[in-house]
Scaffold this active site. Structure first.
Site, PDB file in Angstrom:
ATOM      1  N   ASP A  78       0.889  -1.290   0.118  1.00 13.16           N
ATOM      2  CA  ASP A  78       0.094   0.026   0.064  1.00 13.16           C
ATOM      3  C   ASP A  78       1.000   1.092   0.116  1.00 13.16           C
ATOM      4  OD1 ASP A  78      -2.386   1.442   0.546  1.00 13.16           O
ATOM      5  OD2 ASP A  78      -1.704   1.848   2.410  1.00 13.16           O
TER       6      ASP A  78
ATOM      7  N   ASP B 242      -0.334   5.280   0.448  1.00 10.97           N
ATOM      8  CA  ASP B 242      -0.902   6.218   1.628  1.00 10.97           C
ATOM      9  C   ASP B 242      -0.866   5.670   2.742  1.00 10.97           C
ATOM     10  OD1 ASP B 242      -0.580   8.062  -0.896  1.00 10.97           O
ATOM     11  OD2 ASP B 242      -2.751   8.252  -0.712  1.00 10.97           O
TER      12      ASP B 242
ATOM     13  N   ASP C 107      -2.048  -0.231   5.897  1.00 13.84           N
ATOM     14  CA  ASP C 107      -2.664   0.494   7.217  1.00 13.84           C
ATOM     15  C   ASP C 107      -4.011   0.552   7.136  1.00 13.84           C
ATOM     16  OD1 ASP C 107      -2.592   2.450   5.122  1.00 13.84           O
ATOM     17  OD2 ASP C 107      -2.888   3.883   6.896  1.00 13.84           O
TER      18      ASP C 107
END
Length: 300
Positions: free
Chosen positions: A9, A11, A221
């Protein structure tokens, strides 16, 4: 040694949630480059956003997964001559695993009208936001915000209604085979594609081309990363800044103490650092690793 793939991932993970900086992860990026381990971005960002960012990260010769699994980009080395059409001007073959953005936006208009009397249903789609509004909400510059709006297979939206209204809206979209996926800042309306099945597709492609199944690691996240974290051999949940639960069904799971790119480096070190300690990070990184650039500089 068994080949490896790393899925990441962006961001809030490889990129800082607020500043979009990735400097704390730079030594590990250089180390993985030396090892020849592909680092494959798996992100809600658009293909347009990834063009300059992949170059800055030193990943321009590698595949990517954009818009939460709706769009996959393959460089020539990941293409099968009997399956892929000719590459575009950027050297990539683009495969769409989701549904067209025009259909998504048309159905959003339909459901907004049909549900206008229903309680608790209010949202603003990214395509409805002004550039200034989008920049303020995300921290992106105007050029970055323009790239973020160039969607192909998903529409981000800001949910302003109630939890009950969200469930009504979710059920309505399901009738069109559309789903809601929660990210760090936005809810994303997309087809049945998600990060997990796109990652599985990429792993199968690698195994078919190389004749061996790789060891895989994924880091994320947010809730929209859960399917990706469940699709790999080893997973890392990076400490988030959003307070949202991330609970993948994954036995080989590590949760970081640090957030953002510091957490990203911590997670890679946890799973792969002990195996590869014989190799130290490069004193000078590849010329494409423009670690000092900001996203604003890259898109200006």
């Amino acid at each position: 040694m068994r080949p490896r793939l790393l899925f990441s991932d962006l961001d809030g993970s490889l990129l800082d949630h607020h500043s979009y900086d990735w400097a704390p992860a730079a030594p590990w990026l250089a180390r993985l480059y030396q090892l020849g381990i592909p680092v494959i971005p798996v992100t809600s960002k658009t293909r347009s956003e990834l063009l300059s960012l992949r170059k800055a990260l030193g990943l321009e010769d590698l595949p990517f997964i954009a818009e939460n699994g709706a769009v996959v980009g393959l460089p020539s080395s990941w293409c099968h001559s009997g399956l892929e059409r000719q590459a575009g001007s950027d050297g990539l073959v683009i495969k769409t695993l989701g549904v067209d953005i025009g259909f998504i936006r048309q159905r959003l208009r339909v459901w907004r009208e049909r549900l206008k009397e229903a309680p608790g249903i209010r949202f603003t789609a990214m395509s409805e936001m002004t550039l200034d509004g989008l920049s303020t909400y995300t921290g992106l510059s105007d050029p970055e915000a323009r790239l973020a709006r160039m969607r192909e297979g998903s529409e981000p939206l800001v949910w302003e209604g109630s939890e009950a209204g969200l469930e009504t809206f979710r059920a309505s979209l399901a009738g069109d085979d559309l789903q809601l996926v929660q990210g760090g800042r936005f809810w994303h309306v997309t087809g049945k594609s998600h990060k997990g099945n796109a990652v599985s597709w990429m792993i199968e492609r690698f195994a078919a081309l190389r004749g061996v199944t790789p060891l895989t690691l994924a880091l994320g996240d947010g809730p929209n990363d859960i399917a990706m974290l469940e699709a790999v051999d080893q997973a890392v949940v990076i400490q988030g800044c959003h307070g949202l639960p991330v609970e993948p069904r994954q036995t080989a799971l590590y949760r970081t103490a640090a957030a953002g790119p510091k957490g990203w480096a911590e997670g890679v070190e946890y799973w792969w650092g002990r195996v590869d300690r014989r190799l130290t990070p490069a004193a000078t990184s590849p010329s494409t690793y423009a670690y000092t650039h900001t996203l604003a500089e890259l898109t200006s």
